[in-house]
Design a protein around this motif. Structure first.
Motif, mmCIF file in Angstrom:
data_model
loop_
_atom_site.group_PDB
_atom_site.id
_atom_site.type_symbol
_atom_site.label_atom_id
_atom_site.label_comp_id
_atom_site.label_asym_id
_atom_site.label_seq_id
_atom_site.Cartn_x
_atom_site.Cartn_y
_atom_site.Cartn_z
ATOM 1 N N ALA A 16 0.775 -1.271 0.003
ATOM 2 C CA ALA A 16 -0.347 0.193 0.199
ATOM 3 C C ALA A 16 1.108 0.922 -0.187
ATOM 4 O O ALA A 16 1.718 1.334 1.150
ATOM 5 N N ILE A 17 0.614 2.389 -0.420
ATOM 6 C CA ILE A 17 1.077 3.133 -1.334
ATOM 7 C C ILE A 17 0.172 4.647 -0.525
ATOM 8 O O ILE A 17 -0.803 5.057 -1.133
ATOM 9 N N PRO A 18 0.491 5.616 0.360
ATOM 10 C CA PRO A 18 -0.702 6.606 0.805
ATOM 11 C C PRO A 18 -0.514 7.755 -0.711
ATOM 12 O O PRO A 18 0.781 7.711 -0.576
ATOM 13 N N LYS A 19 -1.999 8.147 -0.941
ATOM 14 C CA LYS A 19 -1.947 9.028 -1.540
ATOM 15 C C LYS A 19 -1.178 10.292 -1.453
ATOM 16 O O LYS A 19 -0.124 10.682 -2.237
ATOM 17 N N VAL A 20 -1.267 10.663 -0.142
ATOM 18 C CA VAL A 20 -0.654 12.338 0.451
ATOM 19 C C VAL A 20 0.295 11.727 1.696
ATOM 20 O O VAL A 20 -0.559 10.461 2.258
ATOM 21 N N SER A 21 1.075 12.566 1.968
ATOM 22 C CA SER A 21 2.421 12.409 2.553
ATOM 23 C C SER A 21 3.397 13.515 3.152
ATOM 24 O O SER A 21 2.930 14.361 2.093
ATOM 25 N N SER A 22 3.271 13.566 4.258
ATOM 26 C CA SER A 22 3.960 14.998 4.568
ATOM 27 C C SER A 22 5.157 14.942 3.636
ATOM 28 O O SER A 22 6.320 14.565 3.688
ATOM 29 N N GLU A 23 4.665 16.256 3.465
ATOM 30 C CA GLU A 23 6.885 17.378 2.646
ATOM 31 C C GLU A 23 8.243 16.703 3.584
ATOM 32 O O GLU A 23 9.147 17.032 3.281
ATOM 33 N N SER A 24 7.647 16.492 4.743
ATOM 34 C CA SER A 24 8.828 16.434 5.740
ATOM 35 C C SER A 24 9.768 15.462 6.077
ATOM 36 O O SER A 24 10.641 14.820 6.535
ATOM 37 N N ARG A 25 9.484 14.113 5.224
ATOM 38 C CA ARG A 25 9.633 12.930 5.424
ATOM 39 C C ARG A 25 10.373 12.793 4.503
ATOM 40 O O ARG A 25 9.598 12.984 3.364
ATOM 41 N N ARG A 26 11.777 11.958 4.370
ATOM 42 C CA ARG A 26 12.547 11.613 3.157
ATOM 43 C C ARG A 26 11.655 10.463 3.005
ATOM 44 O O ARG A 26 11.865 10.266 1.277
ATOM 45 N N TYR A 27 11.122 9.354 2.826
ATOM 46 C CA TYR A 27 10.470 8.664 2.572
ATOM 47 C C TYR A 27 8.914 8.607 2.757
ATOM 48 O O TYR A 27 8.542 8.634 3.601
ATOM 49 N N ILE A 28 8.355 8.352 1.608
ATOM 50 C CA ILE A 28 7.246 7.700 1.683
ATOM 51 C C ILE A 28 6.755 6.705 2.730
ATOM 52 O O ILE A 28 7.146 5.620 2.001
ATOM 53 N N PRO A 29 6.309 7.336 3.335
ATOM 54 C CA PRO A 29 6.008 4.760 4.390
ATOM 55 C C PRO A 29 5.209 4.124 3.633
ATOM 56 O O PRO A 29 3.578 4.456 3.109
ATOM 57 N N ILE A 30 5.380 3.123 3.518
ATOM 58 C CA ILE A 30 4.855 2.445 2.810
ATOM 59 C C ILE A 30 4.869 1.006 2.927
ATOM 60 O O ILE A 30 6.059 1.183 3.711
ATOM 61 N N ASP A 31 3.771 -0.164 2.796
ATOM 62 C CA ASP A 31 4.149 -1.557 3.766
ATOM 63 C C ASP A 31 2.950 -2.517 3.232
ATOM 64 O O ASP A 31 2.357 -1.638 2.013
ATOM 65 N N ALA A 53 13.254 10.552 -4.854
ATOM 66 C CA ALA A 53 13.381 11.309 -5.332
ATOM 67 C C ALA A 53 13.096 11.817 -6.853
ATOM 68 O O ALA A 53 12.333 12.572 -6.952
ATOM 69 N N TRP A 54 13.318 11.230 -7.004
ATOM 70 C CA TRP A 54 11.850 11.269 -8.230
ATOM 71 C C TRP A 54 10.236 11.693 -8.251
ATOM 72 O O TRP A 54 9.353 12.482 -8.931
ATOM 73 N N MET A 55 9.901 10.566 -6.905
ATOM 74 C CA MET A 55 8.431 11.387 -6.224
ATOM 75 C C MET A 55 8.221 12.662 -6.466
ATOM 76 O O MET A 55 7.283 13.872 -7.083
ATOM 77 N N ARG A 56 9.087 13.148 -5.174
ATOM 78 C CA ARG A 56 9.655 14.603 -5.013
ATOM 79 C C ARG A 56 9.275 15.932 -6.253
ATOM 80 O O ARG A 56 9.031 17.112 -6.266
ATOM 81 N N ALA A 57 10.423 15.093 -7.362
ATOM 82 C CA ALA A 57 10.160 16.306 -8.594
ATOM 83 C C ALA A 57 9.031 16.165 -9.340
ATOM 84 O O ALA A 57 8.765 17.001 -9.545
ATOM 85 N N VAL A 58 8.255 15.582 -9.818
ATOM 86 C CA VAL A 58 7.209 15.188 -10.099
ATOM 87 C C VAL A 58 5.759 14.850 -9.979
ATOM 88 O O VAL A 58 4.597 14.795 -10.591
ATOM 89 N N CYS A 59 5.395 14.902 -8.620
ATOM 90 C CA CYS A 59 4.275 14.572 -8.137
ATOM 91 C C CYS A 59 3.640 15.996 -7.586
ATOM 92 O O CYS A 59 4.383 16.599 -8.100
ATOM 93 N N GLY A 60 2.809 15.978 -8.275
ATOM 94 C CA GLY A 60 1.689 16.978 -7.463
ATOM 95 C C GLY A 60 1.704 17.166 -5.827
ATOM 96 O O GLY A 60 2.485 17.139 -5.393
ATOM 97 N N ARG A 61 1.168 18.346 -5.590
ATOM 98 C CA ARG A 61 1.248 19.064 -3.969
ATOM 99 C C ARG A 61 0.506 19.062 -3.666
ATOM 100 O O ARG A 61 -1.217 19.482 -3.966
ATOM 101 N N LEU A 62 0.005 18.177 -2.601
ATOM 102 C CA LEU A 62 -2.051 19.147 -1.276
ATOM 103 C C LEU A 62 -1.134 19.864 -0.162
ATOM 104 O O LEU A 62 -0.199 19.702 0.393
ATOM 105 N N ASP A 91 1.910 19.265 0.858
ATOM 106 C CA ASP A 91 2.968 18.073 1.235
ATOM 107 C C ASP A 91 2.405 16.977 -0.527
ATOM 108 O O ASP A 91 2.010 16.890 -1.277
ATOM 109 N N TYR A 92 3.247 15.757 -0.676
ATOM 110 C CA TYR A 92 2.975 15.264 -1.395
ATOM 111 C C TYR A 92 2.303 14.387 -1.811
ATOM 112 O O TYR A 92 0.955 14.161 -1.083
ATOM 113 N N ARG A 93 1.584 14.234 -3.280
ATOM 114 C CA ARG A 93 0.315 14.031 -3.346
ATOM 115 C C ARG A 93 1.220 12.950 -4.470
ATOM 116 O O ARG A 93 1.431 13.814 -5.558
#
Length: 652
Positions: A495-510, A543-552, A555-557
């Motif tokens: 599972a990958i969350p759609k929105v995650s805080s910009e303060s995290r180095r890694y999107i938490p997936i599990d 790094a790819w995600m941070r560069a090309v994702c949208g934002r809420l 926060d990373y979207r």
């Protein structure tokens, strides 16, 4: 004989907001303290003007007024740094005659520059630019005059006639004119001290260079001919598509030639300016909401501008928080983009936090990488497993329950518990606090009728959907027992969350078990392997995600169609694959040491356990090695290489 002040300021009727009691008391207090008002920056009028507006007016107009510090983030790299450097070169000349001649030429150059702010508000950009140019002129005067008294000499060449503005708010137009007059008066005093002579300021002269009107509908050529203009700058209004009025949406569609669908209102100024500067050397720099350099908006905004007008970015400030000087500060996350169409030999610069980077190219994601546009892709660009967006209830929360609600329901109606499944949206997943849902796919109607509390909830779903104006929701009223979308996995999944805080180095997936229903704020991957987990949780993918994702907000979207489907996976040897699987398992083992911790706690940069950080570092190293990347590469260098790989894959 008395030199009157009015230069047309009160020629028409102007509705001036009344002073509040607080402002009156403050003015009286300052008067009693013998406060020197002559030292106040005229840009303070912007903050005063903003404070007179109610929040709704400010929001609907997308108004964000600007501090002097942030104004200089725009004007310094656009033109001021270069002008300052030229002046320092003149000062360093050893031959006095040559130095004076060059200083005179420099003053002529300053006089030749013309500036346009096509969303000038209360004039802060124009006022601060005028002050900055006059101070440079005064420095040049010091070179020319030395300690001499200037008699019969043309002391001032820089004029407020060189400054043009467009503003839709009539009172803001008046404030802008007033601020420029005050700036003119203040700078005159500084020139008097250099020249050791008195200069006449009054009467004021009326300059009609600030025009009231809708900048996206006016012809800018009628305000200032493009062959006379040097720079365009400003802070155009930010209004998201959902908040735009009908007229604003029509403005955007008209100016973008129908490319402006679902875009922020600020993009209208990019389309208008790009068209205006075609075949010129005019430089442009705007403050914008950072959304225009993220996610699917990049292709929607910049691709037509690049294709039609061949614009290129000369400098950029990556995302930062933009604060106004008003009490009710507007905390918006912004970028600054400086661009042009003409040849520009100056080095390109990316500003990020307190550092700057000289680069060969700035693409429209504000990265030193090839100019590419990452558009929505329905299937992964590489031969990998697809990810799927979770299920959407569309139920007004009637099919969902909190833990507490579930416990009450289980006591009151135990016969209905068999219809209940754990349910997670993104926030539930990151907090590791599942909710519950009624999952009634294939449920026996007779058994449902034996559950009156459940039946009441189903009836509420039907009523809610019948009130909708959306055709699809109205249709769903016929099946109130079911979610709108029913996307689940019959086996353990990532599972990958759609929105995650910009303060995290890694999107938490599990990994989640198949019994957990993923909501539509989660993406999930069936048949997920440890190798998949290792790649997706690596610094390369993040790094790819941070560069090309949208934002809420900031926060990373995460997006399946933009981030995941366009991500260039590496080709690995069996040995590399085994190593990544090993390090991926190391991350899961490190998490298992803290079974009571949420993913939010585990991935907080302050509280992240050392074992987990070490495991991630090992995984990062393994993944970077598989990509052929050096561990010394910066994140932007990593993304630049990924974009090159993406370009090769897209061109196949």
């Amino acid at each position: 004989a008395f030199p009157y002040v009015n230069g047309g300021l009160f020629a028409g009727e102007i509705e001036i907001p009344n002073f509040t009691e607080k402002i009156v008391n403050l003015l009286l207090q300052k008067a009693s303290e013998d406060f020197d008002w002559s030292e106040i920056s005229p840009t303070i009028f912007g903050a005063v003007f903003e404070s007179t507006l109610n929040p709704e007016t400010r929001r609907s107009g997308g108004m964000h007024y600007t501090s002097i510090e942030n104004i200089h983030k725009v004007i310094d790299p656009l033109f001021l740094d270069e002008l300052k450097s030229e002046l320092e070169e003149i000062k360093a000349l050893q031959v006095a005659k040559t130095r004076i001649r060059r200083a005179e030429e420099y003053r002529e150059k300053l006089q030749s520059l013309n500036f346009l702010d096509p969303a000038c508000g209360s004039g802060n950009f124009l006022t601060e630019t005028y002050i900055s140019l006059r101070r440079l002129e005064n420095e040049a005067l010091k070179i020319i005059l030395g300690d001499q008294i200037a008699i019969g000499y043309d002391l001032i060449k820089v004029s407020i006639r060189q400054f043009y503005g467009i503003e839709i708010n009539d009172f803001a137009v008046t404030v802008a004119k007033t601020a420029l007059w005050i700036a003119e008066s203040q700078m005159l005093k500084e020139t008097e001290e250099i020249a050791h002579t008195s200069l006449d300021f009054l009467p004021l002269k009326s300059y009609a260079n600030i025009v009231e009107g809708n900048a996206l509908r006016l012809n800018w050529e009628d305000i200032v001919p493009k062959n006379e203009l040097s720079y365009i700058m400003g802070n155009p209004p930010f209004v998201g598509y959902a908040y735009q009025t009908k007229e604003q949406k029509e403005d955007l569609i008209a100016v973008s030639d129908n490319a402006g669908k679902n875009l922020d209102y600020v993009t209208g100024w990019y389309f208008k300016a790009s068209s205006f500067i075609k075949d010129t050397k005019i430089g442009v720099a705007f403050v914008s909401t950072n959304s225009i350099t993220q996610g699917e908006q990049v292709a929607a905004v910049w691709k037509p501008l690049y294709d039609r007008f061949h614009i290129h970015i000369d400098f950029a400030h990556r995302t930062f928080r933009w604060d106004s000087e008003a009490n009710a500060k507007a905390h918006v996350h912004c970028v600054i983009v400086g661009f042009s169409v003409g040849a520009n030999a100056r080095p390109k610069v990316i500003y990020s936090s307190d550092r700057l980077q000289f680069v060969d190219n700035i693409n429209f994601y504000l990265i030193d990488a090839p100019t590419i546009f990452i558009e929505k892709r329905t299937k992964p660009i590489c031969s990998v497993t697809e990810i799927i967006r979770g299920s959407s209830p569309n139920d007004d929360s009637n099919l969902l329950m909190t833990i507490e609600e579930y416990e009450e329901y289980a006591k009151a109606e135990p016969q209905g518990v068999k219809f209940v499944r754990p349910f997670m949206m993104g926030k539930d997943f990151i907090q590791r606090k599942p909710r519950y849902c009624f999952w009634l796919v294939g449920a026996n109607p007779t058994e449902i009728k034996k559950c009156p509390l459940l039946l009441r909830r189903i009836e509420e779903v039907k009523t809610f959907r019948e009130k909708s104006k959306r055709a699809r929701t109205l249709e769903l009223a016929n099946t109130p027992t079911l979610f709108e979308d029913m996307r689940i996995s019959d086996e353990r999944y990532i599972a990958i969350p759609k929105v995650s805080s910009e303060s995290r180095r890694y999107i938490p997936i599990d990994y989640l078990e198949s019994e957990v229903i993923p909501g539509d704020m989660l993406f999930f991957m069936k048949n997920a392997t440890l190798f998949d987990f290792g790649i997706l949780t690596s610094n390369v993918h993040n790094a790819w995600m941070r560069a090309v994702c949208g934002r809420l907000k900031s926060d990373y979207r995460y997006s399946g169609t933009i981030v995941y489907n366009n991500f260039p996976w590496c080709e690995v040897t069996e040995e590399q694959k085994a190593k990544i699987e090993e390090t991926a398992q190391g991350i899961l083992d490190a998490r298992a040491l803290y079974p009571d911790c949420s993913l939010a706690d585990l991935y907080d940069e302050v509280t992240m356990p050392p074992e987990l950080r070490k495991a991630h570092q090992a995984n990062d190293k393994a993944v970077m090695s598989a990509y052929g990347f050096s561990i010394k590469m910066t994140e932007s260098e990593c993304v630049a290489e990924l974009m090159k790989t993406y370009q090769r894959l897209a061109d196949r």
